[in-house]
Each structure stands twice: as structure tokens, then as C-alpha cells.
Design a protein around this motif. Structure first.
Motif, PDB file in Angstrom:
ATOM      1  N   ALA A 141      84.981  -8.930  -9.314  1.00 35.54           N
ATOM      2  CA  ALA A 141      86.400  -8.948  -8.980  1.00 35.54           C
ATOM      3  C   ALA A 141      87.250  -9.425 -10.152  1.00 35.54           C
ATOM      4  O   ALA A 141      88.318  -8.870 -10.428  1.00 35.54           O
ATOM      5  N   GLY A 142      86.776 -10.457 -10.864  1.00 35.70           N
ATOM      6  CA  GLY A 142      87.536 -10.988 -11.988  1.00 35.70           C
ATOM      7  C   GLY A 142      87.624 -10.019 -13.146  1.00 35.70           C
ATOM      8  O   GLY A 142      88.592 -10.043 -13.913  1.00 35.70           O
ATOM      9  N   TYR A 143      86.612  -9.178 -13.287  1.00 32.68           N
ATOM     10  CA  TYR A 143      86.647  -8.183 -14.365  1.00 32.68           C
ATOM     11  C   TYR A 143      87.631  -7.059 -14.043  1.00 32.68           C
ATOM     12  O   TYR A 143      88.269  -6.499 -14.938  1.00 32.68           O
ATOM     13  N   LEU A 144      87.774  -6.738 -12.771  1.00 35.67           N
ATOM     14  CA  LEU A 144      88.563  -5.584 -12.361  1.00 35.67           C
ATOM     15  C   LEU A 144      90.033  -5.910 -12.127  1.00 35.67           C
ATOM     16  O   LEU A 144      90.898  -5.042 -12.332  1.00 35.67           O
ATOM     17  N   ALA A 145      90.341  -7.113 -11.700  1.00 37.66           N
ATOM     18  CA  ALA A 145      91.716  -7.430 -11.310  1.00 37.66           C
ATOM     19  C   ALA A 145      92.014  -8.889 -11.561  1.00 37.66           C
ATOM     20  O   ALA A 145      91.121  -9.738 -11.599  1.00 37.66           O
ATOM     21  N   ASP A 146      93.288  -9.185 -11.756  1.00 38.87           N
ATOM     22  CA  ASP A 146      93.737 -10.567 -11.915  1.00 38.87           C
ATOM     23  C   ASP A 146      95.222 -10.618 -11.597  1.00 38.87           C
ATOM     24  O   ASP A 146      95.768  -9.698 -10.972  1.00 38.87           O
ATOM     25  N   THR A 147      95.887 -11.666 -12.035  1.00 40.13           N
ATOM     26  CA  THR A 147      97.319 -11.827 -11.804  1.00 40.13           C
ATOM     27  C   THR A 147      98.014 -12.065 -13.135  1.00 40.13           C
ATOM     28  O   THR A 147      97.554 -12.866 -13.958  1.00 40.13           O
ATOM     29  N   VAL A 148      99.114 -11.347 -13.381  1.00 38.42           N
ATOM     30  CA  VAL A 148      99.897 -11.492 -14.605  1.00 38.42           C
ATOM     31  C   VAL A 148     101.349 -11.739 -14.222  1.00 38.42           C
ATOM     32  O   VAL A 148     101.934 -10.944 -13.465  1.00 38.42           O
ATOM     33  N   ASP A 149     101.903 -12.843 -14.699  1.00 37.93           N
ATOM     34  CA  ASP A 149     103.298 -13.195 -14.405  1.00 37.93           C
ATOM     35  C   ASP A 149     103.574 -13.188 -12.901  1.00 37.93           C
ATOM     36  O   ASP A 149     104.625 -12.730 -12.433  1.00 37.93           O
ATOM     37  N   GLY A 150     102.608 -13.696 -12.132  1.00 36.87           N
ATOM     38  CA  GLY A 150     102.776 -13.800 -10.697  1.00 36.87           C
ATOM     39  C   GLY A 150     102.597 -12.502  -9.929  1.00 36.87           C
ATOM     40  O   GLY A 150     102.781 -12.475  -8.714  1.00 36.87           O
ATOM     41  N   ARG A 151     102.214 -11.440 -10.613  1.00 38.43           N
ATOM     42  CA  ARG A 151     102.032 -10.140  -9.957  1.00 38.43           C
ATOM     43  C   ARG A 151     100.566  -9.734 -10.052  1.00 38.43           C
ATOM     44  O   ARG A 151      99.936  -9.876 -11.107  1.00 38.43           O
ATOM     45  N   ASP A 152     100.011  -9.231  -8.941  1.00 37.46           N
ATOM     46  CA  ASP A 152      98.629  -8.742  -8.967  1.00 37.46           C
ATOM     47  C   ASP A 152      98.505  -7.596  -9.969  1.00 37.46           C
ATOM     48  O   ASP A 152      99.377  -6.717 -10.036  1.00 37.46           O
ATOM     49  N   ARG A 153      97.423  -7.632 -10.720  1.00 38.37           N
ATOM     50  CA  ARG A 153      97.199  -6.583 -11.721  1.00 38.37           C
ATOM     51  C   ARG A 153      95.849  -5.919 -11.503  1.00 38.37           C
ATOM     52  O   ARG A 153      94.807  -6.597 -11.437  1.00 38.37           O
ATOM     53  N   ALA A 154      95.844  -4.588 -11.435  1.00 36.00           N
ATOM     54  CA  ALA A 154      94.618  -3.793 -11.501  1.00 36.00           C
ATOM     55  C   ALA A 154      94.435  -3.403 -12.962  1.00 36.00           C
ATOM     56  O   ALA A 154      95.307  -2.776 -13.561  1.00 36.00           O
ATOM     57  N   ARG A 155      93.313  -3.779 -13.536  1.00 39.59           N
ATOM     58  CA  ARG A 155      93.127  -3.583 -14.975  1.00 39.59           C
ATOM     59  C   ARG A 155      92.772  -2.147 -15.340  1.00 39.59           C
ATOM     60  O   ARG A 155      92.798  -1.790 -16.514  1.00 39.59           O
TER      61      ARG A 155
END
Length: 716
Positions: free
Chosen positions: A78-92
Motif C-alpha cells: 500500500a505504501g508503495y502504491l499510494a500516499d498523501t501529498v499536501d493533505g490530498r490522497d495520491r495514487a502514484r
């Protein structure tokens, strides 16, 4: 015995939460997530994922590749695929490419993470080459389907495919069958499982039945979308080249970095001059430095006014422009020998606006080292101290300037920045000349040359030579010393047959680069039946590979039997039969080709070095790139930039390069480009709808007897 499909017991929401995927992505009232414009390619070392990665690379579409065969690879979680940037969910990653529908072991946490990620963010998955089975929405081939060779099969894009991601094709998708003794393609043909939400995009007839089976289709299930490909391919094969754009279009939803076109440009060298003819008795070309028989007499081949008329009519019929690389001394010498008359030059000059013109130097002199022709092959002459004797700066510059002056007097529409030297001389040529003539760069600067032709078979990459950048050109195997088909076949047989068959044995001595013919070609039929199809296939392969590099032939090939036209017609006729009107072949001139290659190099370097950031939030695409690096992008019709239409229309999309001015590039997508809903479930029922991709796919490597690498071209 009925096979049991293993399924997960977790609900979609519980699975997403258990794996650590941000749950806000699955809720309609949450802020739109950020989707990075990058593709995840998970490879097993097979040719299918390699082909898709090559397509992304050629277009300039960023991707990350994970090699499952490496022990030091990153773990997909999960950590490799997605995270949060500037308070917004990010799909990498905006899309996932897998070798098949599930390349992981049973119960794999990595596959579970991918499933959850795809559901949470509506991320599509491409199954690069998979077995037809219920987990992929298809029946097993044993149930009325087919598994086996599809060499020579003529597949067809369905109505859904043409109205969807493959709308740039006219319909036919012919599979290659280049050798009767080599298996080239293998496929599983099958029909969808009853109740499955499966849409075939490319189909072929199932042998022995009235049914058609899917080769490429979309499977929607359990909140996920998969593009299921059930035939094996490599990056060079025509069937993949035809479908590659649609595969990328499907996985990106038409929103991606990178740009792709189908290019075809043809340079005709030595115009106004004459080319010496191949001598079938001597097996060399009198007038060539390596043809040393004292009794050998050159036999020149030169176009006539009728050949010019034919070229003009051909261009108008084909809506295609040839680039004429000219040598002014050819006409000056002809006039001197014929009381001032040169009907060929008169006709060419009268029709000069019909062609594009390139400076090819005045006399076609060799501009590298001074050649010592007392030995075969020739060698570079040397000074008393052993250093190389180079053609002087003055002599190189005079060849360029005198030809330009002659062309201007003739009214030829020139671009002074373009130059083709005779035999690409001045540039290094192995084994005799291992370095450029140091005077070449100086002479190029003297004449403000910015684009210099090079031989792609020697130097496929661009490089700088003084103020100029090279433009690699593909040599066509239509020989400069052949105006008649019989001459071409005779020389071809000499090069490509063994000594025992009366040939030179070059193919025996260099098996890694030159393929021997099984038998000499028939002089009467060999050109049309063997050489033309081979050269057509090679050139069309370049056209379909988003490769703008020009091809080059010689004026002799437009004279006498006009042997170039069957090859050129073969390329253009094949193209017209395959592609829709919205995807025309692009016919650029040399400087535009050079600029395209140069932009690509700068862009790839920026992507490779991590200096590009691109993402989508809702209907807005944002791209940040280094100042001075142009951005290639492909977007749906209706996309705007600052209120104006973005890019140019091509293949049903908008695409092009946008100069970077130090500020982010912002594009607004049309409402029709709304992202796929995340976490939705297909309305289709049936057993396949429950399959959650947790059952590993069976081995789908290339079957025994099927050629995995591309067959090398005869002659290298």
C-alpha cells in the motif's frame, strides 16, 4: 471435474482498509485524489511487458518497472502504491501493467495490494499476455476455443474497439507470417464466460467454428477494469505495433505524458548526378574505389525528364513529398559534356516546387580522411609523421558553399541549415576512419549548418558535430548502383548467398549481422517476390514504431525500372489499409525530424533524472518540468490550455509539444474525460464476476517453438 475459483471474503471497503489504502479515495464526498501520470510496469522478463515498456519509452510516457525476477526489487504494498501529498490522497500510478492477470503466488499480499489500489482509485490493469480463463473473464480454450499458432491470421477490431481505444485503425489487424519454418505468434482464442462483463476489442475466427474469439478485450469485475491480451508478441512485431497505441490509450484513458505519431520521410540522394552501375561479371561497381579491375568501365545511371514527370505524378497521387539531396556539379558536368544541354536539370528546376531540397555537396566528394586507394579496402592516407591526412577545412567548406550557391541560382527552395555529405563522409566510418574529420565541424560553422545527416546503421543516436546535430537516416536495401531490377537481384544474390551458391560468402562470415538466403533469388521474380516485401516490412516497421528517422535511397532508383516505387507504394498502401483517416502518416522534412529527436532526448533525460512532476486532480492536469524542456502530452479531444484548444488532432486525440517557460503547464480536460469511478462493482452476475484476481495465472510464457526475439534483418 469442475474447477473452484478462489475468492476473497473481504468486502471492497474492508480490503482497502486492511491493506492501508487511504479510504477517502473510495468515498464520493471526499476530495478528488491526485493521480500521478506514471505507469507501473511489473515484468517477468517476458517479451510482452518488455514491448509495452518500449512503447511507453518511445512515446516519452513515464513509467516505473519492477522486475519480478530480481531479488532486490521493491515490494509492492500500500505504501508503495499510494500516499498523501499536501493533505490530498495520491495514487502514484495511473495504470498497472502485469505480465498476466496474476503473476504472484497464491495468497500474495502484493496482488492483494494491487487489487485494493485499483479499486480505491479506479486504476486500470493491463494483462500483457494471459491465459484465457474465468479469472480473466474468458472460458478455457478447451470449451470451444483455440490455443495455438496464429501466424498469418487476419484479426479484426470490433465495433467496440473502433469506437473506443482502437479507433485509429480501419479494422484489420494482420498477424505476421514471415517464415514458413518459424513459429512467430501464439494465442488463446476464447469467448467470454456467461454473465461476465467482457467487451472484446480485437477478435479472430476460432478455427473449425463459426465463432470469433477475443485477442484483446476489457473485463470489468468487482470494481476493477482489466485489458486482457491473450496473444504473445514482442516489441517489433507488426500486430503489436498496430495495437500498441490503443493499449496505452486504454490504460491511460487518453490522459498521459508523451506523444506518438507515424512518420515516413524518404530522401533521394545524388539528384542531378549519376550513380555507377553494378557489374554482374566483376561483382563490383566500376568507378567505386574498391572495384580495381583495370578494364572496368563505369556505366552511369541518371534520371531522365520522364522520370521527373513520373515522380511528380506519383507524389500528387500519394500526397507525399520526396526530399531531393542534390549535387550541382552533376548538372554542370553534363552541360559541359553536352554543349550546354541538360534536359534533366531543366525539368527538375521547372518542377522544383514539387520537391523538398537538401544540400548534398557540390561534387559528392569524400570529406573525411584522404583516401589511399592503392589497397582494398581503402585506408586513410597518412603524413610522414604517421598522422592522418584530412580533407582541409577549405575544401569541405567549398563543397558545401558551392552547392548552396548553385542551388540558389537554380531557384531551389533550400533550408541552409540542412546538409547531407557524400556517403555521410567527414563523420567517422569504421574500420578505416575512427574519428570525425576535425575540419568538418569548422566547415559546418563556416556555413551555418545546423542539421547533418548520418547513417543510422552506423550511428543510431543523435550527436553534436560543431554547431550541427546529426539526423540519423535509415539506408534502404535498394542499392544505389541499381536502376534495373535485374541488377538489384544480382547484387543481392552476391551479398546474401554462400560461396557454394556463387555468392560472396559475406553472410557466412558475418552470421550475427547478415542472414544468408536459402537459395539465390530468381533474376526475373526475385525483386518483386522477395526484396520488395522484405524492404516494405522493414520500412513499415519503422513507420509504426513512432520513429521519425528518414529513409534514404538514390536517384538511380527512380530511373530506368524505377525500382524504388514498388517499395514505397508497398509501405503507403499497407498503411492506408490499416489506419483510419484520423491517423495520417506524417511526412516531415529533415530539420523537423532533427528537432523532434532533439526534444525527445531532452525530455527523456528530464524524466529519467526525476525533474518532471505530472498529475491529474479531477479535470485538471498539471505538469512541472525544467525550464527549456518542451513537454509532450496526449489528451482527449476537447482539452484546453488557457481556454484554447490544446495540441493538434491525431488518432482521435490531441497531442503535441508545449514549450516550458518556467511555470507549470495546466490543462483542462473535457467532461467526457471523467475518471473511472473508484470502488464500483460491475452489474454483471455469473461466476466470473466474483473472481478477485487472487488465483495465480498459469504459466503463459512463449510456447516452445515460437520465436520470442525478432528475426534479424538480412544485412543488419
Amino acid at each position: 471435474m469442475k474447477r473452484t475459483i478462489r475468492t476473497t471474503l473481504l468486502t471492497t471497503g474492508a480490503l482497502i482498509a486492511a491493506l492501508g489504502i487511504p479510504t477517502s479515495a473510495a468515498h464520493a464526498d471526499a476530495p478528488a485524489p491526485r493521480i500521478d501520470l506514471r505507469v507501473l510496469v511489473v515484468s517477468d522478463g517476458g517479451p510482452a511487458t518488455d514491448a509495452i515498456a518500449a512503447e511507453l519509452d518511445a512515446a516519452g510516457t513515464p513509467y516505473t518497472e519492477i522486475d519480478l525476477t530480481r531479488s532486490d526489487r521493491p515490494v509492492i504494498d500500500a505504501g508503495y502504491l499510494a500516499d498523501t501529498v499536501d493533505g490530498r490522497d495520491r495514487a502514484r500510478f495511473q495504470a498497472v501493467v502485469l505480465p498476466n492477470d496474476n503473476p504472484f503466488p497464491a495468497g500474495s499480499a502484493e496482488m492483494a495490494a494491487l487489487v485494493a489500489y485499483e479499486k480505491a482509485y479506479g486504476i486500470p490493469q493491463v494483462d500483457a499476455y494471459t491465459y484465457a480463463r474465468p479469472e480473466a473473464g474468458l472460458q478455457y480454450p478447451v470449451h470451444g476455443g483455440y490455443s495455438g499458432s496464429v501466424d498469418g491470421v487476419r484479426a479484426q477490431v470490433t465495433a467496440a474497439g473502433r469506437s473506443g481505444p482502437f479507433g485509429y485503425l480501419d479494422g484489420p489487424v494482420p498477424f505476421e507470417d514471415n517464415s514458413p519454418t518459424v513459429g512467430e505468434s501464439y494465442a488463446y482464442l476464447s469467448t467470454p464466460v456467461a454473465g461476465a462483463d467482457f467487451t472484446p476489442y480485437v477478435e479472430a475466427a476460432i478455427p473449425g467454428t463459426p465463432k470469433r474469439g477475443s485477442l484483446v478485450g476489457e473485463y470489468r469485475h468487482d470494481g476493477r477494469r482489466e485489458l486482457v491480451v491473450t496473444f504473445v508478441y514482442n516489441r517489433h512485431q507488426q500486430q503489436f505495433r498496430l495495437l500498441a497505441r490503443g493499449i496505452v490509450e486504454w490504460m491511460t484513458g487518453g490522459v498521459r505524458l508523451g506523444s506518438s505519431r507515424n512518420y515516413f520521410a524518404v530522401h533521394v540522394d545524388d539528384v542531378f548526378a549519376a550513380d555507377d552501375r553494378w557489374n554482374s561479371a566483376l561483382n563490383c561497381t566500376p568507378g567505386d574505389v574498391d572495384c580495381t579491375d583495370p578494364d572496368a568501365t563505369p556505366d552511369p545511371i541518371r534520371m531522365t525528364p520522364q522520370d521527373v514527370d513520373h515522380a511528380v505524378a506519383w507524389q500528387r497521387e500519394r500526397d507525399f513529398t520526396l526530399d531531393f539531396a542534390y549535387n550541382g556539379a552533376g548538372s554542370a558536368d553534363h552541360r559541359q559534356d553536352n554543349n550546354g544541354a541538360d534536359p534533366l536539370a531543366d525539368r527538375l528546376i521547372a518542377e522544383r516546387a514539387e520537391f523538398r531540397w537538401i544540400n548534398h555537396t557540390y561534387t559528392h566528394a569524400f570529406l573525411g580522411c584522404e583516401q589511399d586507394t592503392s589497397v582494398v579496402p581503402w585506408r586513410c592516407a597518412t603524413n610522414p609523421d604517421g598522422s592522418t591526412k584530412w580533407v582541409s577545412r577549405e575544401d569541405v567548406s567549398d563543397e558545401i558553399a558551392a552547392n548552396r550557391a548553385w542551388g540558389l541560382r537554380a531557384g531551389l527552395p533550400l533550408d541552409d541549415g540542412e546538409l547531407v555529405t557524400g556517403e555521410h563522409s567527414g563523420l567517422r566510418v569504421l574500420p578505416q576512419q575512427s574519428a570525425d574529420n576535425p575540419n568538418l565541424a569548422l566547415a559546418l560553422a563556416d556555413n551555418k549548418v545546423t542539421w547533418l545527416a548520418s547513417d543510422n546503421s552506423r550511428e543510431p543516436g543523435q550527436r553534436h558535430v560543431g554547431p550541427a546535430t546529426t539526423v540519423p537516416r535509415y539506408p534502404m536495401n535498394v542499392f544505389y548502383n541499381a536502376g534495373r531490377a535485374a541488377d538489384q537481384v544480382d547484387e543481392y544474390n552476391w551479398i546474401y548467398t554462400s560461396r557454394a551458391q556463387g555468392g560472396s560468402g559475406i553472410c557466412e562470415d558475418n552470421p550475427a549481422t547478415t542472414t544468408c538466403l536459402p537459395a539465390p533469388l530468381d533474376p526475373a521474380t526475385g525483386y518483386q517476390e522477395h526484396i520488395v516485401p522484405v524492404e516494405r516490412r522493414i520500412a513499415l516497421g519503422h513507420v509504426l514504431a513512432n520513429d521519425p528517422r528518414p529513409h534514404f535511397i538514390h536517384q538511380s532508383n527512380l530511373a530506368e525500372d524505377r525500382i524504388a516505387y514498388p517499395v514505397l507504394d508497398g509501405v503507403l498502401d499497407s498503411y492506408d489499409a490499416l489506419f483510419a483517416d484520423n491517423t495520417p502518416v506524417i511526412n516531415p522534412r529533415m530539420k523537423d525530424i532533427g528537432a523532434e529527436l532533439q526534444r525527445r532526448t531532452a525530455w527523456r533525460a528530464a524524466v529519467r533524472d526525476g525533474r518532471v512532476t505530472a498529475y491529474r486532480v479531477g479535470d485538471t492536469v498539471t505538469v512541472e518540468s525544467p525550464d527549456g524542456v518542451a513537454v509532450p502530452a496526449t489528451m482527449p479531444e476537447g482539452t484546453t490550455r488557457a481556454g484554447a484548444a490544446f495540441g493538434e488532432a491525431y488518432a482521435g486525440e490531441r497531442s503535441g509539444w508545449t514549450a516550458s517557460a518556467g511555470a507549470p503547464l495546466t490543462l483542462t480536460l473535457p467532461a467526457s474525460a471523467a475518471p473511472a469511478a473508484a470502488g464500483t462493482t460491475s452489474s454483471a452476475g455469473g461466476p466470473a464476476a466474483d473472481a478477485d484476481g487472487t488465483a495465480p495465472a498459469p504459466g503463459t510464457r512463449v510456447p516452445v517453438g515460437v520465436a520470442e526475439p525478432v528475426t534479424p534483418r538480412a544485412g543488419g
